[in-house]
Write a protein that holds these residues in place. Structure first.
Motif, PDB file in Angstrom:
ATOM      1  N   HIS A 170       2.416  15.643  -4.765  1.00  0.00           N
ATOM      2  CA  HIS A 170       1.157  15.362  -5.471  1.00  0.00           C
ATOM      3  C   HIS A 170       1.012  13.877  -5.802  1.00  0.00           C
ATOM      4  N   LEU A 171       2.141  13.145  -5.778  1.00  0.00           N
ATOM      5  CA  LEU A 171       2.112  11.735  -6.168  1.00  0.00           C
ATOM      6  C   LEU A 171       1.915  10.791  -4.975  1.00  0.00           C
ATOM      7  N   LYS A 172       1.631  11.385  -3.820  1.00  0.00           N
ATOM      8  CA  LYS A 172       1.326  10.585  -2.625  1.00  0.00           C
ATOM      9  C   LYS A 172      -0.112  10.870  -2.229  1.00  0.00           C
ATOM     10  N   PRO A 173      -0.939   9.831  -1.990  1.00  0.00           N
ATOM     11  CA  PRO A 173      -2.329  10.081  -1.587  1.00  0.00           C
ATOM     12  C   PRO A 173      -2.381  10.999  -0.370  1.00  0.00           C
ATOM     13  N   LEU A 174      -3.329  11.885  -0.400  1.00  0.00           N
ATOM     14  CA  LEU A 174      -3.405  12.961   0.585  1.00  0.00           C
ATOM     15  C   LEU A 174      -4.574  12.737   1.541  1.00  0.00           C
ATOM     16  N   GLN A 213     -19.562   6.190  16.108  1.00  0.00           N
ATOM     17  CA  GLN A 213     -18.541   5.300  15.569  1.00  0.00           C
ATOM     18  C   GLN A 213     -17.487   6.158  14.878  1.00  0.00           C
ATOM     19  N   LEU A 214     -16.247   5.707  14.895  1.00  0.00           N
ATOM     20  CA  LEU A 214     -15.190   6.416  14.182  1.00  0.00           C
ATOM     21  C   LEU A 214     -14.896   5.686  12.877  1.00  0.00           C
ATOM     22  N   GLN A 215     -14.898   6.448  11.778  1.00  0.00           N
ATOM     23  CA  GLN A 215     -14.510   5.830  10.502  1.00  0.00           C
ATOM     24  C   GLN A 215     -13.032   6.142  10.270  1.00  0.00           C
ATOM     25  N   ILE A 216     -12.226   5.081  10.162  1.00  0.00           N
ATOM     26  CA  ILE A 216     -10.774   5.247  10.032  1.00  0.00           C
ATOM     27  C   ILE A 216     -10.429   5.742   8.630  1.00  0.00           C
ATOM     28  N   LYS A 217      -9.603   6.808   8.583  1.00  0.00           N
ATOM     29  CA  LYS A 217      -9.088   7.300   7.301  1.00  0.00           C
ATOM     30  C   LYS A 217      -7.668   6.786   7.072  1.00  0.00           C
ATOM     31  N   ASP A 218      -6.914   6.617   8.156  1.00  0.00           N
ATOM     32  CA  ASP A 218      -5.542   6.107   8.051  1.00  0.00           C
ATOM     33  C   ASP A 218      -5.005   5.847   9.456  1.00  0.00           C
ATOM     34  N   ILE A 219      -3.912   5.055   9.527  1.00  0.00           N
ATOM     35  CA  ILE A 219      -3.253   4.761  10.808  1.00  0.00           C
ATOM     36  C   ILE A 219      -1.753   4.956  10.612  1.00  0.00           C
ATOM     37  N   LYS A 220      -1.107   5.602  11.581  1.00  0.00           N
ATOM     38  CA  LYS A 220       0.365   5.695  11.532  1.00  0.00           C
ATOM     39  C   LYS A 220       0.924   5.114  12.836  1.00  0.00           C
ATOM     40  N   PHE A 221       1.940   4.256  12.704  1.00  0.00           N
ATOM     41  CA  PHE A 221       2.524   3.601  13.872  1.00  0.00           C
ATOM     42  C   PHE A 221       3.779   4.341  14.312  1.00  0.00           C
ATOM     43  N   MET A 245       0.843  -1.208   0.000  1.00  0.00           N
ATOM     44  CA  MET A 245       0.000   0.000   0.000  1.00  0.00           C
ATOM     45  C   MET A 245       0.874   1.253   0.000  1.00  0.00           C
ATOM     46  N   VAL A 246       0.455   2.243  -0.810  1.00  0.00           N
ATOM     47  CA  VAL A 246       1.175   3.523  -0.831  1.00  0.00           C
ATOM     48  C   VAL A 246       0.898   4.243   0.484  1.00  0.00           C
ATOM     49  N   GLU A 247       1.976   4.715   1.135  1.00  0.00           N
ATOM     50  CA  GLU A 247       1.776   5.445   2.393  1.00  0.00           C
ATOM     51  C   GLU A 247       1.155   6.804   2.101  1.00  0.00           C
ATOM     52  N   LYS A 248       0.164   7.169   2.895  1.00  0.00           N
ATOM     53  CA  LYS A 248      -0.525   8.447   2.679  1.00  0.00           C
ATOM     54  C   LYS A 248       0.187   9.564   3.440  1.00  0.00           C
ATOM     55  N   ARG A 249       0.082  10.784   2.904  1.00  0.00           N
ATOM     56  CA  ARG A 249       0.646  11.916   3.647  1.00  0.00           C
ATOM     57  C   ARG A 249      -0.502  12.686   4.297  1.00  0.00           C
ATOM     58  N   TRP A 250      -0.281  13.050   5.534  1.00  0.00           N
ATOM     59  CA  TRP A 250      -1.281  13.818   6.274  1.00  0.00           C
ATOM     60  C   TRP A 250      -0.896  15.288   6.221  1.00  0.00           C
ATOM     61  N   THR A 251      -1.793  16.120   5.775  1.00  0.00           N
ATOM     62  CA  THR A 251      -1.526  17.561   5.844  1.00  0.00           C
ATOM     63  C   THR A 251      -2.574  18.189   6.757  1.00  0.00           C
ATOM     64  N   PHE A 270     -12.776   0.862   6.135  1.00  0.00           N
ATOM     65  CA  PHE A 270     -13.124   0.153   4.899  1.00  0.00           C
ATOM     66  C   PHE A 270     -11.870  -0.063   4.047  1.00  0.00           C
ATOM     67  N   GLY A 271     -11.660  -1.324   3.634  1.00  0.00           N
ATOM     68  CA  GLY A 271     -10.486  -1.660   2.822  1.00  0.00           C
ATOM     69  C   GLY A 271      -9.177  -1.528   3.580  1.00  0.00           C
ATOM     70  N   MET A 272      -9.231  -1.648   4.909  1.00  0.00           N
ATOM     71  CA  MET A 272      -8.017  -1.406   5.715  1.00  0.00           C
ATOM     72  C   MET A 272      -7.536  -2.649   6.467  1.00  0.00           C
ATOM     73  N   ALA A 273      -7.874  -3.825   5.960  1.00  0.00           N
ATOM     74  CA  ALA A 273      -7.439  -5.062   6.617  1.00  0.00           C
ATOM     75  C   ALA A 273      -5.912  -5.178   6.665  1.00  0.00           C
ATOM     76  N   HIS A 274      -5.199  -4.460   5.773  1.00  0.00           N
ATOM     77  CA  HIS A 274      -3.729  -4.551   5.738  1.00  0.00           C
ATOM     78  C   HIS A 274      -3.074  -4.028   7.019  1.00  0.00           C
ATOM     79  N   PHE A 275      -3.835  -3.316   7.860  1.00  0.00           N
ATOM     80  CA  PHE A 275      -3.262  -2.830   9.127  1.00  0.00           C
ATOM     81  C   PHE A 275      -3.341  -3.893  10.232  1.00  0.00           C
TER      82      PHE A 275
END
Length: 570
Positions: A454-458, A562-570, A1-7, A529-534
């Motif tokens: 721009h080439l990293k999901p935001l 309920q919280l809908q997960i957008k991303d997780i960073k470890f 999975m491409v790592e997302k950048r948080w702004t 959703f679609g985050m089983a890879h974590f």
């Protein structure tokens, strides 16, 4: 999975800014987190907050501020007074079909001498085309009103004029250097147009013309406002900013869609198995693809007929047909996406490129835009998908946040026959033999202009929010900040140093379900959703940062936060 950048959105950086937030919090009786969310949206005083939370139709701009509006109203009025034949000409996408249904549907209530026309996606292509002008000339139409198209049809409109056909253009796409020689060109993106809100949809521009017509003839506004459900659908589907006038129109359009939708939309809501209350997201993912599918698979007339239908049984039949089109569309979409991704996978140069341009002569033209979006999910970069149509290569472009794909295409215009669109979505036509040269040039332009980020999901984060700040009241106030969409997105938060509570679960092999807590907070249920890879990383028990949105989950008649997960960073 491409790592997302948080702004992160801007936070108050000066004492004055913090004081503005504190006084707003006091004035409208909310906590500082909510006041900061409003401040980030340029809402800093009681009055702007009041009009944000309680939008009014009286706040709509005067339509006569739009360049050429007086000429458009005069020509439309003359045609109606003299009983001329008027042709309402629209595009085959959601914005185009809702525009036609709104404009034609409203005029038809008091003027019988009109018809609507939508070009065939496969035989004619986008916008004003010769067959449409030929049809108008043959049937004796003296006025054509275009909706969501026409701004670049300079030569064809000149041809039509020589045949004695006048044009009123209602468009919202960027004009070229030369404007068509029409009686009136209504487009807030004209450089010489003083209209204060630039982001109307094509349907919105058509609505403003009818609003001006009503004012001129002192007609009541209520019958026109009954069509706002169609306008809300165009705003949702066209991914325009939901700020200013669009937010007011979407607010009242959704209200209408939920309280008293027209017969055709009622049938479509039922066919899509949607449960009210509907919001922008339901429209984007539930209604829009179905309305669009008519023009993608067969002909957009099916969509307009559904939207105009007043007979329940007829509407149900149209909705059934459209649902079948949508199922076919999904099958094409899945197969072509798979083929497109395989083409990239097989080509090392293509895999490492900064853009994607793919061509295959037997792909279905109706789904190339969707396929472009699907490819971006895998290869995050500006993407163009082309197929053969009428002996030309034709297709759709989609972009990534921050990159203007229209400008990049414009830089290759000498290789093209036709192009048009916006910053994030465009359409283009070129000679088949020009495809390799275009692929090379487009890649050069994108490589030169695109920035690494721009080439990293935001993921755009509004602020850090501790879980202890979340309550039902907090969520209720956030809900009132809708309708959400571009430039007024559903707030996204980050909670730091979060711990797993219990064991996470994987649902349907791809979704992640888990409970979490933060020091001093209650336990919250989360869905990703679609985050089983974590899943594996979570099992080691270390704390993590959670990027999330707050929502209400309804299950077996019970409502809970309920919280809908957008991303997780470890």
């Amino acid at each position: 999975m491409v790592e997302k950048r948080w702004t992160y959105q801007k936070l108050p950086g000066t004492t004055e800014e913090q004081q503005a937030i504190d006084s707003l919090a006091q004035a409208i009786n909310v906590n500082s987190f909510l006041a900061t969310l409003l401040w980030q949206r340029n809402i800093t005083e009681f009055d702007t907050a009041k009009s944000f939370f309680r939008p009014q139709l009286s706040q709509l701009h005067d339509p006569n501020l739009m360049k050429d509006m007086d000429r458009a109203v005069e020509r439309l009025s003359r045609a109606i007074d003299k009983g001329e034949k008027i042709l309402i000409y629209g595009d085959y996408d959601v914005d185009g079909t809702t525009s036609v249904a709104l404009f034609y549907g409203y005029l038809k209530t008091f003027y019988p001498n009109l018809e609507f026309y939508i070009p065939d996606r496969y035989k004619e292509g986008y916008g004003v085309q010769r067959p449409g002008i030929g049809y108008a000339a043959e049937k004796g139409f003296s006025l054509i009103v275009t909706l969501d198209c026409g701004i670049k049809s300079v030569e064809l409109i000149a041809e039509a004029k020589s045949l004695g056909i006048d044009f009123i253009i209602c468009d919202h796409h960027r004009p070229g250097e030369v404007l068509p020689d029409a009686v009136a060109v209504l487009d807030p993106k004209r450089e010489d147009c003083p209209y204060p809100f630039k982001e109307l949809t094509g349907c919105g521009v058509g609505f403003k013309l009818l609003q001006a017509y009503n004012q001129y003839h002192q007609l009541p506004v209520e019958p026109l406002f009954e069509y706002l459900d169609l306008l809300a659908i165009s705003i949702a589907a066209d991914i325009v900013p939901i700020t200013g006038e669009n937010r007011i129109l979407a607010h009242y359009g959704l209200k209408r869609l939920n309280a008293a939708p027209r017969t055709g939309l009622q049938a479509l809501i039922k066919a899509a198995s949607l449960k009210p209350p509907l919001d922008i997201t339901n429209v984007v993912f539930g209604l829009s693809p179905r309305i669009n599918a008519a023009g993608r698979i067969k002909h957009a007339y099916d969509a307009v007929n559904l939207l105009l239908s007043e007979d329940e049984h007829e509407a149900e039949e149209f909705a059934r047909i459209i649902n079948v089109h949508n199922t076919d569309r999904r099958q094409f979409d899945t197969r072509i996406t798979q083929e497109a991704l395989e083409m990239i996978e097989r080509d090392q140069l293509m895999k490492s490129a900064k853009s994607t341009v793919l061509f295959k002569n037997d792909w279905n033209k109706g789904v190339v835009g969707i396929v472009a979006s699907r490819c971006i999910e895998q290869y995050y970069r500006p993407t163009i998908i082309l197929t053969e149509s009428n002996e030309k290569a034709a297709g759709s472009a989609r972009s990534v946040p921050g990159f203007d794909v229209y400008e990049a295409i414009e830089a290759c215009s000498d290789l093209l026959e036709q192009f048009g669109g916006h910053m994030y979505a465009a359409g283009l036509t070129l000679k088949v033999e020009n495809v390799p040269a275009f692929q090379q040039r487009f890649e050069e332009v994108v490589s030169r202009k695109i920035q690494v980020e721009h080439l990293k999901p935001l993921v755009e984060v509004d602020m850090k929010l501790p879980l202890s700040a979340i309550s039902e009241k907090f969520h209720a106030i956030i809900s009132q900040m809708g309708p959400f969409g571009p430039e007024n997105m559903t707030p996204v938060f980050v909670a730091e140093q979060v711990h797993l509570y219990g064991t996470p679960r994987i649902l349907k092999e791809k979704h992640l379900k888990m409970d979490i807590r933060q020091q001093g907070s209650a336990i919250f249920s989360c869905i990703g959703f679609g985050m089983a890879h974590f899943y594996e990383r979570l099992l080691d028990g270390r704390p993590f940062d959670l990027c999330y949105q707050i929502e209400i989950n309804e299950f077996q008649g019970k409502r809970s936060l309920q919280l809908q997960i957008k991303d997780i960073k470890f």
